[in-house]
Scaffold this active site. Structure first.
Site, PDB file in Angstrom:
ATOM      1  N   GLY A  46      29.357  15.840 -49.916  1.00  0.00           N
ATOM      2  CA  GLY A  46      30.114  16.519 -48.883  1.00  0.00           C
ATOM      3  C   GLY A  46      30.072  15.735 -47.585  1.00  0.00           C
ATOM      4  O   GLY A  46      29.177  14.909 -47.369  1.00  0.00           O
ATOM      5  N   GLN A  51      30.875  13.843 -38.791  1.00  0.00           N
ATOM      6  CA  GLN A  51      29.994  12.790 -39.319  1.00  0.00           C
ATOM      7  C   GLN A  51      30.666  11.418 -39.323  1.00  0.00           C
ATOM      8  O   GLN A  51      29.999  10.405 -39.516  1.00  0.00           O
ATOM      9  CB  GLN A  51      29.542  13.133 -40.740  1.00  0.00           C
ATOM     10  N   CYS A  88      21.000  14.812 -45.974  1.00  0.00           N
ATOM     11  CA  CYS A  88      22.251  14.623 -45.231  1.00  0.00           C
ATOM     12  C   CYS A  88      22.481  13.145 -44.975  1.00  0.00           C
ATOM     13  O   CYS A  88      21.552  12.428 -44.607  1.00  0.00           O
ATOM     14  CB  CYS A  88      22.149  15.373 -43.901  1.00  0.00           C
ATOM     15  N   LEU A  89      23.726  12.699 -45.144  1.00  0.00           N
ATOM     16  CA  LEU A  89      24.045  11.286 -44.923  1.00  0.00           C
ATOM     17  C   LEU A  89      23.804  10.872 -43.475  1.00  0.00           C
ATOM     18  O   LEU A  89      23.584   9.694 -43.197  1.00  0.00           O
ATOM     19  CB  LEU A  89      25.506  11.015 -45.291  1.00  0.00           C
ATOM     20  N   HIS A 130      26.555  23.858 -45.617  1.00  0.00           N
ATOM     21  CA  HIS A 130      26.002  22.695 -44.895  1.00  0.00           C
ATOM     22  C   HIS A 130      27.087  22.004 -44.062  1.00  0.00           C
ATOM     23  O   HIS A 130      26.871  21.685 -42.890  1.00  0.00           O
ATOM     24  CB  HIS A 130      25.395  21.743 -45.944  1.00  0.00           C
ATOM     25  N   GLU A 131      28.274  21.810 -44.664  1.00  0.00           N
ATOM     26  CA  GLU A 131      29.353  21.103 -43.947  1.00  0.00           C
ATOM     27  C   GLU A 131      29.947  21.966 -42.823  1.00  0.00           C
ATOM     28  O   GLU A 131      30.254  21.451 -41.742  1.00  0.00           O
ATOM     29  CB  GLU A 131      30.463  20.662 -44.911  1.00  0.00           C
ATOM     30  N   HIS A 134      27.810  21.694 -39.915  1.00  0.00           N
ATOM     31  CA  HIS A 134      28.086  20.463 -39.152  1.00  0.00           C
ATOM     32  C   HIS A 134      29.206  20.698 -38.138  1.00  0.00           C
ATOM     33  O   HIS A 134      29.128  20.255 -36.992  1.00  0.00           O
ATOM     34  CB  HIS A 134      28.534  19.328 -40.073  1.00  0.00           C
TER      35      HIS A 134
HETATM   36 ZN    ZN Z   1      25.096  16.710 -43.594  1.00  0.00          ZN
END
Ligand code: ZN
Length: 192
Positions: A46, A51, A88-89, A130-131, A134
């Protein structure tokens, strides 16, 4: 399509509330396509638009067979709750146990600007929560169970060539400082 650079925690864009998309136009469709490509390459399941440095309400997700591109996503119902480890990236190497709703219904717009609704459970439901966090400037350690935040580091490889992963407990305060250091290091390397 292009692979976009993923911003690392410490970039202020991860702490802003992303603005709604007024019109799903070619630029937004391009952003969604680039985000999808970036997520696949990372690899991740995701990605939220902030991000990649764009504070607009867009997300992409890919869990099992479902590929989702959503604009202005919002959770309209949630059921149940369960805990699982997240990463998380934008916070490389950090993990923590996060409680999330087990099932969610997310409403928003698809890539053609048409209203869409997604019923998700398990990992996809977790990913969407989660997204969407963000897009509200929230990162997973903000919601982590106390004492569950840890680094996962690779320390060499075993006899089969598989990486040996070592867990190291930390706190959000310590991790926050370390991630700011990582970001400074990457920015310095990028300008050399
Ligand atoms: Zn993340």
């Amino acid at each position: 399509m292009a692979v976009l650079p993923i911003v690392v925690y410490g970039d202020p864009v991860l702490r802003v509330k992303a603005r709604p998309v007024a019109r799903v136009d070619a630029e937004i469709r391009q952003l969604l396509a680039d985000m999808h490509e970036t997520m696949v390459q990372a690899p991740g399941i995701g990605l939220a638009a902030n991000q990649v440095g764009r504070p607009v309400r867009c997300l992409v997700a890919s869990v099992d067979d479902s590929n989702l591109l959503m604009v202005n996503p919002r959770i309209v119902s949630r059921k149940g709750s369960y805990e699982a480890i997240e990463a998380c990236l934008s916070l490389p190497g950090l993990q923590a146990t996060v409680p999330r709703a087990e099932r969610v219904v997310v409403a928003g717009l698809n890539r053609n600007g048409k209203p869409t609704k997604v019923e998700a459970e398990g990992l996809l439901a977790r990913c969407l929560q989660h997204e969407i966090d963000h897009l509200d400037g929230i990162v997973f350690p903000d919601r982590a169970l106390p004492g569950s935040i840890h680094w996962v580091r690779e320390e060499g490889v075993d006899e089969e060539g598989e990486p040996i992963l070592v867990r190291e407990d930390t706190t959000w305060e310590e991790a926050h400082e370390a991630l700011l250091g990582l970001r400074r290091h990457r920015l310095a390397a990028a300008t050399e």
